[in-house]
Motif scaffolding. Sequence first.
Motif, PDB file in Angstrom:
ATOM      1  N   LEU A  28       0.809  -1.225   0.000  1.00  0.00           N
ATOM      2  CA  LEU A  28       0.000   0.000   0.000  1.00  0.00           C
ATOM      3  C   LEU A  28       0.840   1.272   0.000  1.00  0.00           C
ATOM      4  O   LEU A  28       0.382   2.316  -0.469  1.00  0.00           O
ATOM      5  CB  LEU A  28      -0.928   0.018   1.228  1.00  0.00           C
ATOM      6  N   PHE A  29       2.068   1.182   0.527  1.00  0.00           N
ATOM      7  CA  PHE A  29       2.902   2.371   0.696  1.00  0.00           C
ATOM      8  C   PHE A  29       4.323   2.082   0.203  1.00  0.00           C
ATOM      9  O   PHE A  29       4.705   0.916   0.049  1.00  0.00           O
ATOM     10  CB  PHE A  29       2.945   2.786   2.171  1.00  0.00           C
ATOM     11  N   PRO A  30       5.131   3.136  -0.018  1.00  0.00           N
ATOM     12  CA  PRO A  30       6.531   2.937  -0.423  1.00  0.00           C
ATOM     13  C   PRO A  30       7.321   2.162   0.637  1.00  0.00           C
ATOM     14  O   PRO A  30       6.965   2.154   1.823  1.00  0.00           O
ATOM     15  CB  PRO A  30       7.052   4.369  -0.571  1.00  0.00           C
ATOM     16  N   ARG A 207     -10.634  11.164  -7.072  1.00  0.00           N
ATOM     17  CA  ARG A 207      -9.751  10.138  -6.521  1.00  0.00           C
ATOM     18  C   ARG A 207      -9.799   8.911  -7.418  1.00  0.00           C
ATOM     19  O   ARG A 207     -10.857   8.482  -7.866  1.00  0.00           O
ATOM     20  CB  ARG A 207     -10.195   9.753  -5.102  1.00  0.00           C
ATOM     21  N   ASP A 208      -8.638   8.320  -7.710  1.00  0.00           N
ATOM     22  CA  ASP A 208      -8.635   7.116  -8.522  1.00  0.00           C
ATOM     23  C   ASP A 208      -9.221   5.961  -7.723  1.00  0.00           C
ATOM     24  O   ASP A 208      -9.194   5.946  -6.485  1.00  0.00           O
ATOM     25  CB  ASP A 208      -7.214   6.788  -8.988  1.00  0.00           C
ATOM     26  N   LYS A 209      -9.759   4.970  -8.435  1.00  0.00           N
ATOM     27  CA  LYS A 209     -10.486   3.879  -7.785  1.00  0.00           C
ATOM     28  C   LYS A 209      -9.600   3.053  -6.861  1.00  0.00           C
ATOM     29  O   LYS A 209     -10.042   2.617  -5.805  1.00  0.00           O
ATOM     30  CB  LYS A 209     -11.118   2.988  -8.853  1.00  0.00           C
ATOM     31  N   ILE A 210      -8.355   2.835  -7.257  1.00  0.00           N
ATOM     32  CA  ILE A 210      -7.452   2.030  -6.433  1.00  0.00           C
ATOM     33  C   ILE A 210      -7.192   2.711  -5.096  1.00  0.00           C
ATOM     34  O   ILE A 210      -7.258   2.078  -4.034  1.00  0.00           O
ATOM     35  CB  ILE A 210      -6.128   1.770  -7.180  1.00  0.00           C
ATOM     36  N   ARG A 211      -6.906   4.011  -5.124  1.00  0.00           N
ATOM     37  CA  ARG A 211      -6.640   4.742  -3.882  1.00  0.00           C
ATOM     38  C   ARG A 211      -7.903   4.815  -3.014  1.00  0.00           C
ATOM     39  O   ARG A 211      -7.826   4.726  -1.776  1.00  0.00           O
ATOM     40  CB  ARG A 211      -6.142   6.149  -4.204  1.00  0.00           C
ATOM     41  N   LYS A 212      -9.064   4.940  -3.647  1.00  0.00           N
ATOM     42  CA  LYS A 212     -10.308   4.990  -2.879  1.00  0.00           C
ATOM     43  C   LYS A 212     -10.569   3.658  -2.176  1.00  0.00           C
ATOM     44  O   LYS A 212     -10.993   3.632  -1.019  1.00  0.00           O
ATOM     45  CB  LYS A 212     -11.482   5.337  -3.804  1.00  0.00           C
ATOM     46  N   GLN A 214      -8.281   1.562  -1.234  1.00  0.00           N
ATOM     47  CA  GLN A 214      -7.294   1.497  -0.156  1.00  0.00           C
ATOM     48  C   GLN A 214      -7.774   2.280   1.058  1.00  0.00           C
ATOM     49  O   GLN A 214      -7.663   1.811   2.198  1.00  0.00           O
ATOM     50  CB  GLN A 214      -5.961   2.056  -0.651  1.00  0.00           C
ATOM     51  N   ASP A 215      -8.313   3.473   0.813  1.00  0.00           N
ATOM     52  CA  ASP A 215      -8.795   4.294   1.924  1.00  0.00           C
ATOM     53  C   ASP A 215      -9.983   3.640   2.622  1.00  0.00           C
ATOM     54  O   ASP A 215     -10.091   3.697   3.859  1.00  0.00           O
ATOM     55  CB  ASP A 215      -9.202   5.680   1.410  1.00  0.00           C
ATOM     56  N   LEU A 216     -10.883   3.018   1.864  1.00  0.00           N
ATOM     57  CA  LEU A 216     -12.023   2.325   2.464  1.00  0.00           C
ATOM     58  C   LEU A 216     -11.560   1.134   3.297  1.00  0.00           C
ATOM     59  O   LEU A 216     -12.112   0.848   4.373  1.00  0.00           O
ATOM     60  CB  LEU A 216     -12.995   1.863   1.372  1.00  0.00           C
ATOM     61  N   PHE A 217     -10.552   0.429   2.816  1.00  0.00           N
ATOM     62  CA  PHE A 217      -9.994  -0.695   3.551  1.00  0.00           C
ATOM     63  C   PHE A 217      -9.398  -0.223   4.881  1.00  0.00           C
ATOM     64  O   PHE A 217      -9.645  -0.829   5.937  1.00  0.00           O
ATOM     65  CB  PHE A 217      -8.916  -1.374   2.702  1.00  0.00           C
ATOM     66  N   PHE A 257       0.016   4.696  10.731  1.00  0.00           N
ATOM     67  CA  PHE A 257       1.211   5.537  10.817  1.00  0.00           C
ATOM     68  C   PHE A 257       1.733   5.841   9.415  1.00  0.00           C
ATOM     69  O   PHE A 257       2.091   6.987   9.102  1.00  0.00           O
ATOM     70  CB  PHE A 257       2.278   4.833  11.652  1.00  0.00           C
ATOM     71  N   ALA A 258       1.781   4.827   8.572  1.00  0.00           N
ATOM     72  CA  ALA A 258       2.237   5.033   7.190  1.00  0.00           C
ATOM     73  C   ALA A 258       1.313   5.979   6.447  1.00  0.00           C
ATOM     74  O   ALA A 258       1.769   6.816   5.657  1.00  0.00           O
ATOM     75  CB  ALA A 258       2.314   3.681   6.474  1.00  0.00           C
ATOM     76  N   GLN A 259       0.015   5.868   6.713  1.00  0.00           N
ATOM     77  CA  GLN A 259      -0.959   6.759   6.071  1.00  0.00           C
ATOM     78  C   GLN A 259      -0.741   8.202   6.513  1.00  0.00           C
ATOM     79  O   GLN A 259      -0.899   9.133   5.712  1.00  0.00           O
ATOM     80  CB  GLN A 259      -2.381   6.316   6.422  1.00  0.00           C
TER      81      GLN A 259
END
Length: 279
Positions: A28-30, A207-212, A214-217, A257-259
């Motif tokens: 999900l993150f770098p 917002r792109d669908k993938i990022r959305k 991820q945020d819902l998750f 924390f990563a978010q």
Amino acid sequence: VTKCMLSFSTVLFGFLTILLSYFFCRTLFPSLISLLSVLALFFGTPFFYYVLFQTGNANIVASLFSILSIWLCSYAISMKRSHWFLYGMFFSIAVTVRTDFWFQIIFIFLVFVLLKASRRDIFGSAAYFLAGFLIILALRAVNAFIKYGTLYMEEFFYASSFMRYKSTHNFNHLFNSFRGVFYTSPIFYICFLGLAVTLISLFRENRDKIRKKQDLFLLALSFYLIVKLPSGIFSPAGGTLSARLLSSEFPVFALLFAQAIQGQKRPVKYLLYALSIVF
């Protein structure tokens, strides 16, 4: 020999939790943010103490089950019914290890809600998950009857204790100046900054669908965490750190924390890194 084995198993389970949490964060993150998030939570919470110094702690095993459960749920869209059946059995075993693992059922329910919102057929999958869960639960009941002559299980004690002491202990173990969660581990404030970032991100346009997704998750994970936070049934003046009960949520806090770090401007990132070192 027994103490040595308990120490080794606790360190092993803790190491696997940290390793799997890092690899899941990387989806999900770098990589750098994922690594710093996991290390910050390891050293900024009592997790390192219960991994290295308190042998045989069930919370560390529960943390390993937690990251496995979360990772499995991330594949919910592609899971077949047989997978849901096996996942139900796994979740029931996790509940056997730590009763407070029941709170994660809220997250699983929200995953089913998100699947339904995506026009997926969830009723068959939910039935298979429930069937797998009930098989292990039935074996627990049989085991309790053989040992104690009754179908009594720990969940009943937990529920009765919560109802009896909730007016005394709820929220007290969060901010109490003696072993309270946020008092002994202020790094959790940064994690909840990640929750705020998630909420703001969801309401942004374009917002792109993938990022959305991820945020819902992350929001579903955060919701079950918020429900669990005020659920402590013991006084912080006891002989243990209140944050011990949140050890199984180590992967969730690492993600939040990563978010909180992700997408921030460089000065803000450096400030959060500095605060995490202080905390």
